[in-house]
Scaffold this active site. Structure first.
Site, PDB file in Angstrom:
ATOM      1  N   HIS A 195     -27.555 -24.931 -37.232  1.00 49.84           N
ATOM      2  CA  HIS A 195     -27.570 -26.283 -36.624  1.00 49.84           C
ATOM      3  C   HIS A 195     -26.114 -26.695 -36.703  1.00 49.84           C
ATOM      4  CE1 HIS A 195     -31.849 -25.913 -36.958  1.00 49.84           C
ATOM      5  NE2 HIS A 195     -32.248 -27.289 -36.811  1.00 49.84           N
ATOM      6  N   GLU A 198     -25.280 -32.019 -34.166  1.00 47.53           N
ATOM      7  CA  GLU A 198     -26.244 -33.041 -33.919  1.00 47.53           C
ATOM      8  C   GLU A 198     -25.738 -34.136 -34.353  1.00 47.53           C
ATOM      9  OE1 GLU A 198     -31.132 -33.825 -35.072  1.00 47.53           O
ATOM     10  OE2 GLU A 198     -29.893 -32.381 -36.398  1.00 47.53           O
TER      11      GLU A 198
END
Length: 335
Positions: A195, A198
């Site tokens: 990830h 974001e």
């Protein structure tokens, strides 16, 4: 308003899901059923009350309730039931292949054995209606030592997962923190994702690429803040696993009409659409496609591109990949 023909196209087209946290597919009804089965007392009096708590202001407010929901998962059958329910929903949305994230540390910290977690999820994948493989994620708010210990714990089950990822609270936990564990995973021949971009800045994406050597960026929507990074991502054909409803629910974008999915595609980025934590963010795969296509100027050619991107970015063998891509082309040829 989305026209009926385009809606049917995006709902019926074959697709792969590359960004799904299996614990995030735990619907309130199943949380309550498992709580009852396992004698766990929940902080909410009813399914409705739990659902109403799904109003998040940011990533952390979501994570707090996500970890509370996971507390009902105690036995192998619980993990099986959760995964089987997701695979059934995915199949109904014409997902042909899913690469599923799971968070062993969420469970081992509660005294649930690693073996219980992976065996339940893996068995459901073997018996499920679609092709599915597992990616083990490290929780980035915990230490790298804990991640390394989790990797060691996972090695007896190496045949049951294909890669490792990095999830949980992004800001303050840059990719560099996990350089050693990702290098170790790479040496073991595992696929690598993380990830990044974001809530974190484009620098997090760059570190995920340069320090962790990832092969796919989960989210990545903030890449547009750096034109140089965009050029690099396009050049390297680096896939982004974008999660539209999640981005709205966690306030990455205020409304779907301001989401940058169309811009990502226009710039030649290998964007894909995924559901992230569908039980918490308001929808599975088709709901994400419909919401994006209703709010943004996207058409059937974008749908085809997104479907193709999803299979091209999947960790599949060349023959499987070719077969799925041929299915996409055949579908759009007929539509």
């Amino acid at each position: 308003m989305l026209n009926e023909q385009l809606r049917q196209t995006i709902e019926q087209m074959p697709k792969a899901e590359l960004h799904i946290h299996i614990e995030g597919s735990l619907e309130p009804e199943l949380i309550f059923a498992l709580a009852q089965r396992n004698g766990v007392t929940l902080a909410y009096p009813s399914v409705e009350a739990l659902r109403q708590a799904y109003a998040f202001t940011d990533l952390q407010s979501f994570l707090d309730i996500y970890y509370a929901g996971a507390s009902v998962l105690l036995h192998e059958q619980d993990f099986y039931d959760m995964t089987a329910a997701y695979l059934k929903r995915a199949a109904a949305d014409n997902v042909r292949h899913a690469e599923i994230f799971f968070d062993p540390q969420t469970h081992t910290a509660r005294g649930v054995p690693f073996e219980t977690v992976i065996n339940g999820i893996w068995r459901a994948c073997q018996e499920g209606p679609i092709s599915a493989s597992l990616i083990m994620c490290f929780l980035r708010h915990l230490s790298e030592e804990e991640a390394l210990a989790t990797l060691d714990e996972a090695l007896p089950y190496r045949d049951k997962f294909i890669g490792v990822g990095l999830d949980s609270s992004e800001v303050g936990h840059p990719p560099e923190k996990f350089a050693r564990v990702f290098e170790r995973a790479r040496q073991l021949g595992l696929r690598l994702v993380a990830h990044a971009g974001e809530e974190g800045s484009p620098a997090y994406i760059e570190s995920a690429l340069d320090v962790l050597n990832v092969e796919r960026i989960d989210h990545g929507v903030r890449c547009l803040e750096s034109p140089e990074l965009v050029e690099r991502l396009v050049r390297e054909r680096m896939a982004l696993t974008v999660c539209p409803l999640s981005n709205i629910k966690l306030r990455v974008f205020d409304v779907m009409g301001s989401h940058n999915l169309r811009t990502l595609l226009d710039k030649g980025l290998a964007a894909t659409v995924n559901s992230d934590d569908p039980a918490y963010f308001g929808g599975y795969m088709n709901a994400n496609f419909v919401a994006a296509f209703e709010a943004l100027p996207l058409d059937a050619s974008h749908a085809r591109q997104l479907a193709r991107n999803s299979f091209e970015a999947a960790f599949l063998g060349p023959e499987q990949k070719r077969a799925f891509l041929a299915e996409v082309d055949t579908f759009f040829g007929a539509h």
